[in-house]
Design an enzyme around this catalytic site. Structure first.
Site, PDB file in Angstrom:
ATOM      1  CB  CYS A 131      -2.350   6.067   3.625  1.00 33.61           C
ATOM      2  SG  CYS A 131      -3.306   4.921   4.649  1.00 33.61           S
ATOM      3  CD  GLU A 154      -1.734   2.128   2.162  1.00 33.41           C
ATOM      4  OE1 GLU A 154      -1.148   3.159   1.751  1.00 33.41           O
ATOM      5  OE2 GLU A 154      -2.090   1.977   3.331  1.00 33.41           O
TER       6      GLU A 154
END
Length: 514
Positions: free
Chosen positions: A314, A278
């Protein structure tokens, strides 16, 4: 290898040794050392942590593969018991873990406890998944020996674990994406041992949690090697871990540069392995005219999400498409940015990268500086749609309390910009019911770019449940068909297998009819 044994937890005391965990043993002192940073005081703090050696890495991987042969065949209820014992021991050590968390991050007590609770919830969720067992998707088709023109054989299939997994701790989540974060919990639930590469930004938190895992493994009779954790302040151990032939998968949360470096190493192996990385996102947010009409309220909503945790999530909505008249919204948001204090960032590296990102965008002079624009300041940029379309760098992530507002005259103009975006973790649309009735093109464009699509909600504050998808098309992740949060994450560490004409004595229990 000889090393000190693990020690039992004692109420109110858990000494940090600064040594890696090689199965049930501790690593040995020697070689390169480093210290964590006391982010509250801005100085190094004790103890010294010893980087793992390559021989310790080999030993950890050997133990993991040996453990896999036993661990993968244990009933899901046994793996669930192990996970719940980890929860019990982490709760027992909560005060010390939170205290060290605050020291190594400078984040407040509330954030530390919230992340702790989320981590505990994730582990419990995967304990339920492991015990319930339907994730293996067992399919049974019995033989039809009299079928014409050809007999049908007995065919049964399911998902089985792939082997030892390398898990990389993340800098911005010392608990939820670290030693016992989602990658670790899902891998252990599937039957895969893990070798964790602890993040050097929070080695103390990592060691405290690792102690809990090892003690839980011993208490529940897990095979030695089901868990190991390696310290290293650089890149050598992480790279060697991905290349090690006994590692069969990788979980990573971090920068695009770091994720792609690991992915390339994995693809270059004699036996390539999956890397679930990720790698960040700008999380486009589209604000439609009806919501822009309440400019002050909308600005407060966006500012709270943008600056939560100093913008170090994020899922921070760093790219805002404002459709229609946006002068008032941009001004309100800019005023809020100007009044935003700049706190301590998680690491010096993150702070430097943030300031460089802001500086580069300021120097490029492609977007207007609406607020901030200096070092160590929350910074808001703005531009029109044509400028954004002509300058792709304006759509790149600046990790921290910064965002850009793109003024779009029409829905079609916004939709065309969204269609050109790279893959993202999330995308959000804010609009009134009337707005949303006309937003089909924007919805369709966003649907093809994100892993999680929200209406009238901000993407920060991720709900962890069975339906959660925390992933997205490249470059948000290296694998858009998966997720690092939610119960679907367990399938990253498994593969399907079909058993044909296999007697019951050799079949896995999940494929034996009751």
């Amino acid at each position: 290898m000889t090393g000190s044994p693990t020690f039992k937890l004692e109420l109110g005391h858990m000494a940090l040794l600064g040594l890696s965990f090689i199965g049930n043993q501790r690593g040995v002192a020697g070689g390169q050392t480093f210290k964590a940073s006391n982010r509250l005081a801005g100085e190094p703090t004790e103890p010294e942590f010893c980087s793992a050696t390559l021989s310790e890495l080999d030993r950890a991987c050997d133990l993991a593969m040996s453990a896999f042969k036993v661990f993968r065949k244990l009933p899901g209820s046994d793996r669930a018991e192990f996970l719940l014992e980890i929860v019990k021991r982490m709760e027992f050590a909560r005060e010390e873990i939170v205290e060290r968390y605050i020291l190594e991050t400078a984040l407040p007590d509330a954030r530390a406890n919230n992340e702790f609770n989320r981590t505990i919830g994730q582990i419990k969720l995967f304990a339920q998944v492991a015990e319930e067992g339907s994730w293996v998707d067992a399919r049974i088709e019995t033989a039809l020996p009299d079928r014409l023109p050809l007999p049908k054989p007995d065919m049964r299939s399911m998902w089985i674990p792939i082997g030892p997994i390398a898990v990389f701790g993340a800098s911005n989540f010392p608990l939820a994406y670290s030693v016992m974060g989602g990658d670790s919990a899902s891998a252990l639930a599937s039957g895969c041992p893990i070798v964790v590469k602890a993040h050097p930004a929070h080695p103390g938190v990592s060691e405290l949690v690792a102690n809990c895992v090892i003690e839980a493994a011993e208490a529940t009779g897990m095979p030695e090697g089901v868990f190991s954790m390696l310290f290293d302040s650089g890149f050598e151990i992480g790279q060697a871990l991905v290349k090690h032939p006994k590692i069969k998968g990788v979980g990573f949360t971090g920068s695009q540069r770091g994720g792609l470096a690991l992915w390339k190493l994995a693809m270059a192996r004699e036996e390539p392995i999956p890397v679930y990385a990720e790698m960040g996102s700008v999380n486009p947010t589209i604000i439609l005219p009806g919501k822009l009409a309440d400019a002050e309220s909308m600005a407060k909503t966006m500012h709270a999400s943008l600056t939560m945790g100093m913008g170090q999530f994020c899922t921070k909505p760093g790219l805002i498409f404002a459709v229609g008249e946006s002068i008032a919204f941009t001004k309100h948001l800019g005023d809020l940015f100007e009044s935003t204090g700049f706190g301590t960032m998680l690491t010096d590296g993150i702070a430097q990268a943030y300031n460089q990102g802001v500086k580069s965008r300021c120097n490029a002079k492609k977007a207007e500086i609406t607020a901030g624009g200096t070092s160590n300041s929350a910074t808001l940029f703005a531009c029109d749609a044509a400028t954004f379309a002509a300058n792709p760098s304006l759509g790149e992530e600046v990790f921290g309390p910064s965002a850009i507002v793109v003024r779009c005259a029409t829905l079609d103009e916004a939709a065309s910009l969204i269609e050109e975006l790279a893959g993202q973790l999330t995308g959000s649309i804010h609009g009134t019911p009337d707005d949303l009735t006309n937003a089909g093109a924007i919805f369709d464009a966003l649907e093809q770019r994100v892993g999680r699509l929200l209406i009238n909600q901000v993407p920060t504050g991720l709900e962890v449940c069975t339906s959660t998808v925390h992933g997205g098309p490249f470059p948000a992740t290296t694998e858009p068909r998966s997720t690092s949060v939610g119960t679907m994450a367990i399938n990253r560490w498994a593969r399907p297998i079909c058993y044909q004409n296999v007697p019951a004595s050799l079949l896995p229990p999940s494929l034996i009819e009751s």
